[in-house]
Design an enzyme around this catalytic site. Structure first.
Site, PDB file in Angstrom:
ATOM      1  N   THR A 159     -98.111 120.195 -33.759  1.00 57.11           N
ATOM      2  CA  THR A 159     -99.107 119.290 -33.209  1.00 57.11           C
ATOM      3  C   THR A 159    -100.364 120.040 -32.802  1.00 57.11           C
ATOM      4  OG1 THR A 159     -99.547 117.729 -31.388  1.00 57.11           O
ATOM      5  CG2 THR A 159     -98.036 119.515 -30.921  1.00 57.11           C
ATOM      6  N   GLU A 179     -97.810 111.137 -45.683  1.00 64.93           N
ATOM      7  CA  GLU A 179     -96.977 111.215 -44.482  1.00 64.93           C
ATOM      8  C   GLU A 179     -97.033 109.904 -43.709  1.00 64.93           C
ATOM      9  OE1 GLU A 179     -96.655 113.997 -40.430  1.00 64.93           O
ATOM     10  OE2 GLU A 179     -97.874 114.657 -42.146  1.00 64.93           O
ATOM     11  N   LYS A 222     -91.079 118.839 -36.917  1.00 67.07           N
ATOM     12  CA  LYS A 222     -92.143 118.844 -35.910  1.00 67.07           C
ATOM     13  C   LYS A 222     -91.680 119.679 -34.729  1.00 67.07           C
ATOM     14  CE  LYS A 222     -95.838 115.794 -34.706  1.00 67.07           C
ATOM     15  NZ  LYS A 222     -96.432 114.506 -35.123  1.00 67.07           N
ATOM     16  N   HIS A 227    -104.964 116.287 -44.158  1.00 63.34           N
ATOM     17  CA  HIS A 227    -104.329 115.463 -43.126  1.00 63.34           C
ATOM     18  C   HIS A 227    -105.086 114.143 -42.960  1.00 63.34           C
ATOM     19  CE1 HIS A 227    -103.172 114.078 -39.039  1.00 63.34           C
ATOM     20  NE2 HIS A 227    -102.001 114.624 -39.315  1.00 63.34           N
ATOM     21  N   ASP A 242    -101.909 111.931 -43.606  1.00 68.21           N
ATOM     22  CA  ASP A 242    -101.059 111.280 -42.604  1.00 68.21           C
ATOM     23  C   ASP A 242    -101.624 109.903 -42.314  1.00 68.21           C
ATOM     24  OD1 ASP A 242     -99.424 110.530 -40.519  1.00 68.21           O
ATOM     25  OD2 ASP A 242     -99.551 112.448 -39.469  1.00 68.21           O
ATOM     26  N   GLN A 244    -105.426 120.566 -40.826  1.00 71.62           N
ATOM     27  CA  GLN A 244    -105.679 119.164 -40.477  1.00 71.62           C
ATOM     28  C   GLN A 244    -107.105 118.995 -39.967  1.00 71.62           C
ATOM     29  OE1 GLN A 244    -103.050 117.741 -37.389  1.00 71.62           O
ATOM     30  NE2 GLN A 244    -103.109 119.660 -36.260  1.00 71.62           N
ATOM     31  N   GLN A 299     -91.176 116.627 -42.213  1.00 70.09           N
ATOM     32  CA  GLN A 299     -91.916 117.434 -41.248  1.00 70.09           C
ATOM     33  C   GLN A 299     -90.966 117.832 -40.118  1.00 70.09           C
ATOM     34  OE1 GLN A 299     -95.498 117.869 -38.024  1.00 70.09           O
ATOM     35  NE2 GLN A 299     -95.387 115.944 -39.093  1.00 70.09           N
TER      36      GLN A 299
END
Length: 409
Positions: A356, A269, A327, A192, A234, A170, A325
């Site tokens: 994250t 996303e 997470k 990302h 995203d 990302q 995802q």
């Protein structure tokens, strides 16, 4: 087998920041790296504040020690997630409700220890389950004298992995320089993009589509004609905020994005945030149905409102995503992350082992072993937003684990 002899806690730092998503969506301007304006989500003292974590160490009676890290996601308190991580409150809770139940336990019993300590009737923050499960499963691996991957494979009856999981990097706000880094390192999935504002999305998504095309072109320029990474972006709900939240129009927009980069697989996303879990499931299912009917190769990735193992199961059952995802800090126990990945794959839905930027090196490394054991379709390079460090941490952990396992195969 060794037993748990002591429990120690240590304050820790997350690799990035906690951000007030609701405040940022209102259109706050940047002040350098910071944001100008007041927070609106409970618990935040400012819109952007340093991520905090709490390390838990288990000391075994054979002298070994293992660690897990309790931490929350960057956008804490948003989309049904737990509130902002409070280091002092979490430490007090662990000392009262967790530590007494750990001393004297057989370290090798990772699954039993996770279930009995974390599911004993006391409501626990998700972050606690996340960090404590890391430590307990690592203790089991230590006692069994094997990798964490092997321990998880044993719990779920999975064969030992032989090949690596594709890595997704990302970019953070450095959406061009960091793409160059990813391409030069031949990352499997990128970038990302952090498309979280009207400025980045542009009028009816025009700026975003230009960025998609630039990323695809840059992959060819720096990576060569044979390099075809998956393109994953995203959007933080900005198709809904900046274009339309009508499921058919959302599907049409995503298909148009895919048409703009022929020859590349496109993953979008969080195109829309409908503000409610059930609405998210129902309307995402409609988006997926429209996209499937169109025959587009693009895929939608669920994130917002898909937090727990129960959420993952319900999204999969409703076919409310092409890819889920998982997470990890929102799911909680690493065992539930494993179960979520397994459930998605059995339902024919892509399983992305995510997480994250606010995590730590310890939690990131632990998640690599879960993704490997359960054969996720891809996993996030984490923590932080610097790209290089995350690829190094996750990529090297995976390589070492496969090398250790390879000796036994």
């Amino acid at each position: 087998m060794p037993a748990i002899a002591d429990v120690i806690l240590a304050p820790a730092m997350g690799s990035f920041f906690y951000d007030d998503q609701a405040a940022i969506r209102s259109g706050l301007a940047h002040d350098g790296f910071d944001y100008v304006g007041a927070p609106v989500t409970p618990g935040f003292e400012r819109v952007r504040q340093p991520a905090r974590a709490l390390s838990i160490g288990l000391v075994l009676d054979n002298g070994a020690s293992v660690w897990g890290d309790m931490v929350s996601v960057q956008y804490s308190g948003a989309a049904g997630r737990d509130p902002l991580f409070d280091q002092d409150a979490i430490a007090a809770l662990v000392e009262e409700h967790i530590t007494p139940h750990l001393i004297g336990r057989d370290a090798a019993q990772g699954e039993v220890n996770c279930e009995e300590v974390l599911e004993n009737g006391t409501p626990l923050p998700i972050a606690v389950k996340y960090g404590v499960s890391q430590a307990l499963l690592k203790a089991a691996a230590s006692a069994q004298k094997c990798t964490l991957t092997e321990t998880i494979c044993g719990i779920f009856g999975k064969p030992l992995p032989r090949s690596p999981i594709p890595i997704f990097a990302q970019s953070g706000d450095e959406r061009r320089i960091n793409v160059d880094k990813m391409v030069l390192k031949k990352v499997d999935v990128l970038p990302h993009g952090l498309i979280n504002s009207a400025e980045k999305f542009g009028p009816d998504g025009a700026t975003f589509i230009e960025y998609i095309q630039w990323v695809a072109a840059r992959a060819g320029e720096l990576g060569g004609s044979e390099y075809r990474p998956k393109l994953h972006f995203d959007l933080y709900g900005w198709v809904g905020l900046g274009f339309s939240d009508d499921p058919l129009k959302v599907a049409e927009f995503i298909a148009r994005c895919a048409d703009a980069v022929p020859g590349f697989d496109l993953q979008i996303e969080s195109p829309v945030d409908y503000g409610d879990r059930q609405k998210q499931i129902d309307l995402y299912a409609q988006i997926i149905a429209h996209m499937d009917a169109m025959g587009t190769s693009a895929k939608v990735v669920a994130d917002e409102h898909c937090n727990t193992l129960k959420d993952v199961r319900e999204f999969c059952d409703a076919r409310a995503a092409h890819i889920i995802q998982v997470k990890t800090p929102d799911v909680g126990s690493l065992l539930d992350t494993a179960r979520a990945i397994d459930y998605a794959k059995s339902a024919g839905v892509g399983a992305y082992s995510g997480g994250t930027s606010a995590e730590t090196d310890i939690s990131a490394r632990a998640c690599v072993h879960v993704a490997l054991a359960m054969q996720a379709d891809m996993m996030l390079a984490k923590p932080g937003m610097g790209v290089d460090e995350a690829i190094c941490i996750v990529g090297n952990e995976q390589s070492r684990a496969l090398a250790q396992i390879g000796r036994k195969l």
